[in-house]
Motif scaffolding. Structure first.
Motif, PDB file in Angstrom:
ATOM      1  N   ARG A  82       0.811  -1.218   0.000  1.00 21.66           N
ATOM      2  CA  ARG A  82       0.000   0.000   0.000  1.00 21.66           C
ATOM      3  C   ARG A  82       0.845   1.268   0.000  1.00 21.66           C
ATOM      4  O   ARG A  82       0.336   2.362   0.120  1.00 21.66           O
ATOM      5  CB  ARG A  82      -0.931  -0.029   1.216  1.00 21.66           C
ATOM      6  N   LYS A  83       2.160   1.124  -0.091  1.00 20.18           N
ATOM      7  CA  LYS A  83       3.062   2.281  -0.106  1.00 20.18           C
ATOM      8  C   LYS A  83       3.933   2.225  -1.358  1.00 20.18           C
ATOM      9  O   LYS A  83       3.671   2.912  -2.328  1.00 20.18           O
ATOM     10  CB  LYS A  83       3.931   2.284   1.158  1.00 20.18           C
ATOM     11  N   GLY A  84       4.970   1.391  -1.296  1.00 18.95           N
ATOM     12  CA  GLY A  84       5.847   1.172  -2.447  1.00 18.95           C
ATOM     13  C   GLY A  84       6.195  -0.295  -2.482  1.00 18.95           C
ATOM     14  O   GLY A  84       7.096  -0.736  -1.773  1.00 18.95           O
ATOM     15  N   PRO A  85       5.463  -1.096  -3.257  1.00 16.45           N
ATOM     16  CA  PRO A  85       5.608  -2.559  -3.189  1.00 16.45           C
ATOM     17  C   PRO A  85       7.016  -3.047  -3.535  1.00 16.45           C
ATOM     18  O   PRO A  85       7.682  -2.482  -4.394  1.00 16.45           O
ATOM     19  CB  PRO A  85       4.619  -3.075  -4.224  1.00 16.45           C
ATOM     20  N   PHE A  86       7.445  -4.093  -2.824  1.00 16.56           N
ATOM     21  CA  PHE A  86       8.649  -4.818  -3.213  1.00 16.56           C
ATOM     22  C   PHE A  86       8.234  -5.801  -4.306  1.00 16.56           C
ATOM     23  O   PHE A  86       7.338  -6.619  -4.087  1.00 16.56           O
ATOM     24  CB  PHE A  86       9.212  -5.618  -2.029  1.00 16.56           C
ATOM     25  N   GLN A  87       8.871  -5.724  -5.455  1.00 14.52           N
ATOM     26  CA  GLN A  87       8.540  -6.654  -6.541  1.00 14.52           C
ATOM     27  C   GLN A  87       9.341  -7.941  -6.365  1.00 14.52           C
ATOM     28  O   GLN A  87      10.191  -8.282  -7.191  1.00 14.52           O
ATOM     29  CB  GLN A  87       8.842  -6.010  -7.890  1.00 14.52           C
ATOM     30  N   VAL A  88       9.082  -8.642  -5.283  1.00 17.14           N
ATOM     31  CA  VAL A  88       9.837  -9.868  -4.993  1.00 17.14           C
ATOM     32  C   VAL A  88       8.890 -11.018  -4.679  1.00 17.14           C
ATOM     33  O   VAL A  88       7.848 -10.839  -4.059  1.00 17.14           O
ATOM     34  CB  VAL A  88      10.807  -9.672  -3.798  1.00 17.14           C
ATOM     35  N   ASN A  89       9.264 -12.202  -5.134  1.00 22.66           N
ATOM     36  CA  ASN A  89       8.596 -13.445  -4.768  1.00 22.66           C
ATOM     37  C   ASN A  89       9.619 -14.297  -4.027  1.00 22.66           C
ATOM     38  O   ASN A  89      10.763 -14.413  -4.470  1.00 22.66           O
ATOM     39  CB  ASN A  89       8.082 -14.168  -6.008  1.00 22.66           C
ATOM     40  N   VAL A  90       9.208 -14.882  -2.921  1.00 25.10           N
ATOM     41  CA  VAL A  90      10.171 -15.447  -1.967  1.00 25.10           C
ATOM     42  C   VAL A  90       9.876 -16.909  -1.655  1.00 25.10           C
ATOM     43  O   VAL A  90       8.718 -17.313  -1.542  1.00 25.10           O
ATOM     44  CB  VAL A  90      10.120 -14.627  -0.645  1.00 25.10           C
ATOM     45  N   LEU A  91      10.933 -17.688  -1.487  1.00 28.00           N
ATOM     46  CA  LEU A  91      10.875 -19.002  -0.846  1.00 28.00           C
ATOM     47  C   LEU A  91      11.761 -18.911   0.386  1.00 28.00           C
ATOM     48  O   LEU A  91      12.967 -18.691   0.266  1.00 28.00           O
ATOM     49  CB  LEU A  91      11.369 -20.105  -1.776  1.00 28.00           C
ATOM     50  N   LEU A  92      11.157 -19.028   1.557  1.00 19.42           N
ATOM     51  CA  LEU A  92      11.902 -18.911   2.811  1.00 19.42           C
ATOM     52  C   LEU A  92      11.941 -20.273   3.491  1.00 19.42           C
ATOM     53  O   LEU A  92      10.906 -20.899   3.701  1.00 19.42           O
ATOM     54  CB  LEU A  92      11.232 -17.873   3.715  1.00 19.42           C
ATOM     55  N   GLY A  93      13.143 -20.725   3.804  1.00 17.53           N
ATOM     56  CA  GLY A  93      13.294 -22.034   4.428  1.00 17.53           C
ATOM     57  C   GLY A  93      14.173 -21.959   5.657  1.00 17.53           C
ATOM     58  O   GLY A  93      15.025 -21.087   5.774  1.00 17.53           O
ATOM     59  N   GLY A  94      13.948 -22.879   6.580  1.00 21.59           N
ATOM     60  CA  GLY A  94      14.765 -22.910   7.780  1.00 21.59           C
ATOM     61  C   GLY A  94      14.628 -24.209   8.533  1.00 21.59           C
ATOM     62  O   GLY A  94      13.796 -25.059   8.204  1.00 21.59           O
ATOM     63  N   PHE A  95      15.466 -24.336   9.546  1.00 14.43           N
ATOM     64  CA  PHE A  95      15.447 -25.523  10.409  1.00 14.43           C
ATOM     65  C   PHE A  95      15.208 -25.084  11.843  1.00 14.43           C
ATOM     66  O   PHE A  95      15.837 -24.142  12.328  1.00 14.43           O
ATOM     67  CB  PHE A  95      16.784 -26.280  10.323  1.00 14.43           C
ATOM     68  N   ASP A  96      14.275 -25.764  12.537  1.00 17.59           N
ATOM     69  CA  ASP A  96      13.994 -25.491  13.948  1.00 17.59           C
ATOM     70  C   ASP A  96      14.081 -26.792  14.728  1.00 17.59           C
ATOM     71  O   ASP A  96      13.574 -27.828  14.273  1.00 17.59           O
ATOM     72  CB  ASP A  96      12.587 -24.894  14.113  1.00 17.59           C
ATOM     73  N   GLU A  97      14.685 -26.732  15.904  1.00 22.80           N
ATOM     74  CA  GLU A  97      14.753 -27.911  16.773  1.00 22.80           C
ATOM     75  C   GLU A  97      13.337 -28.371  17.130  1.00 22.80           C
ATOM     76  O   GLU A  97      12.483 -27.565  17.488  1.00 22.80           O
ATOM     77  CB  GLU A  97      15.516 -27.581  18.065  1.00 22.80           C
ATOM     78  N   GLY A  98      13.101 -29.657  17.006  1.00 21.92           N
ATOM     79  CA  GLY A  98      11.789 -30.205  17.331  1.00 21.92           C
ATOM     80  C   GLY A  98      10.780 -30.119  16.213  1.00 21.92           C
ATOM     81  O   GLY A  98       9.713 -30.729  16.280  1.00 21.92           O
ATOM     82  N   VAL A  99      11.096 -29.344  15.189  1.00 19.66           N
ATOM     83  CA  VAL A  99      10.184 -29.183  14.044  1.00 19.66           C
ATOM     84  C   VAL A  99      10.805 -29.769  12.780  1.00 19.66           C
ATOM     85  O   VAL A  99      10.139 -30.405  11.975  1.00 19.66           O
ATOM     86  CB  VAL A  99       9.841 -27.685  13.817  1.00 19.66           C
ATOM     87  N   GLY A 100      12.101 -29.544  12.620  1.00 17.93           N
ATOM     88  CA  GLY A 100      12.797 -29.964  11.407  1.00 17.93           C
ATOM     89  C   GLY A 100      12.790 -28.856  10.372  1.00 17.93           C
ATOM     90  O   GLY A 100      12.701 -27.671  10.707  1.00 17.93           O
ATOM     91  N   GLY A 101      12.855 -29.233   9.118  1.00 12.88           N
ATOM     92  CA  GLY A 101      12.883 -28.240   8.048  1.00 12.88           C
ATOM     93  C   GLY A 101      11.494 -27.786   7.660  1.00 12.88           C
ATOM     94  O   GLY A 101      10.538 -28.558   7.693  1.00 12.88           O
TER      95      GLY A 101
END
Length: 200
Positions: free
Chosen positions: A94-113
């Motif tokens: 609603r201000k100045g859009p970021f023209q980005v599409n993202v894949l965010l990944g991570g690892f957490d203890e007890g959850v995994g990837g």
């Protein structure tokens, strides 16, 4: 013209992206790193114009570091990081859009990837595998066929490498170099790259 894809597995996530920096009919660079480390155990692959790619990834990474410094070293979980990114994309819309599409990944203890799909409109979804950019037209069918619950790291990397081979075989535009990063209990590590990002 960006290509980003990711595959989650039992103990982490594999994220890959092409290394080309192109606009219109020109290729400016073929050793760009589009998979940015956000914390010790998370990273995001970004598709979009180079200016927004750098601006958004640095803004997010610095905010996560600020949170860590302000909270005695406590880091946000992968889900919390994805929700923060979604909120920032939705606010910017609603201000100045970021023209980005993202894949965010991570690892957490007890959850995994875990892997999250976010687009520039602020939509977010947790996915077992995903693609951004032109990769979707070529790689989703490969992932759908090859991905199974309980994959190990080598099998997840093999799926990503099959996707890269499919793009090199069938995609009209040449994307010669790809960066592959693995996020697991040991942190974020570079698995392979086509061209060294530090070689400028």
């Amino acid at each position: 013209m960006d290509t980003v894809f990711g595959v989650s597995y039992e103990g982490g996530v594999v994220i890959a992206a092409d290394q080309s920096n192109a606009r219109s009919i020109l290729t400016y660079q073929s050793n760009l790193d589009k998979v940015t480390e956000l914390s010790s155990h998370s990273a995001m692959g970004v598709a979009g114009p180079n200016s927004d790619l750098v601006n958004f990834t640095q803004y997010i990474a610095k905010n996560f570091k600020l949170y860590e410094l302000s909270n005695d070293g406590m880091q946000l979980s992968t889900a919390a990081q994805a929700n923060f990114c979604r909120g920032e994309l939705a606010t910017a819309l609603r201000k100045g859009p970021f023209q980005v599409n993202v894949l965010l990944g991570g690892f957490d203890e007890g959850v995994g990837g875990s892997l999250y799909f976010l687009d520039y409109m602020g939509a977010m979804q947790k996915v077992p595998y995903g693609c951004q950019g032109y990769a979707g037209a070529f790689c989703l069918s490969v992932m759908d066929r090859q991905w199974t619950k309980g994959l190990d790291e080598a099998e997840a990397v093999a799926v990503v490498e099959k996707c890269i081979q499919e793009l090199k075989t069938r995609f009209l535009i040449s994307q010669p170099n790809f960066m592959i990063k693995v996020i697991n209990k040991d942190g974020v590590k570079v698995h392979s790259f086509g061209a060294d990002p530090t070689d400028n």
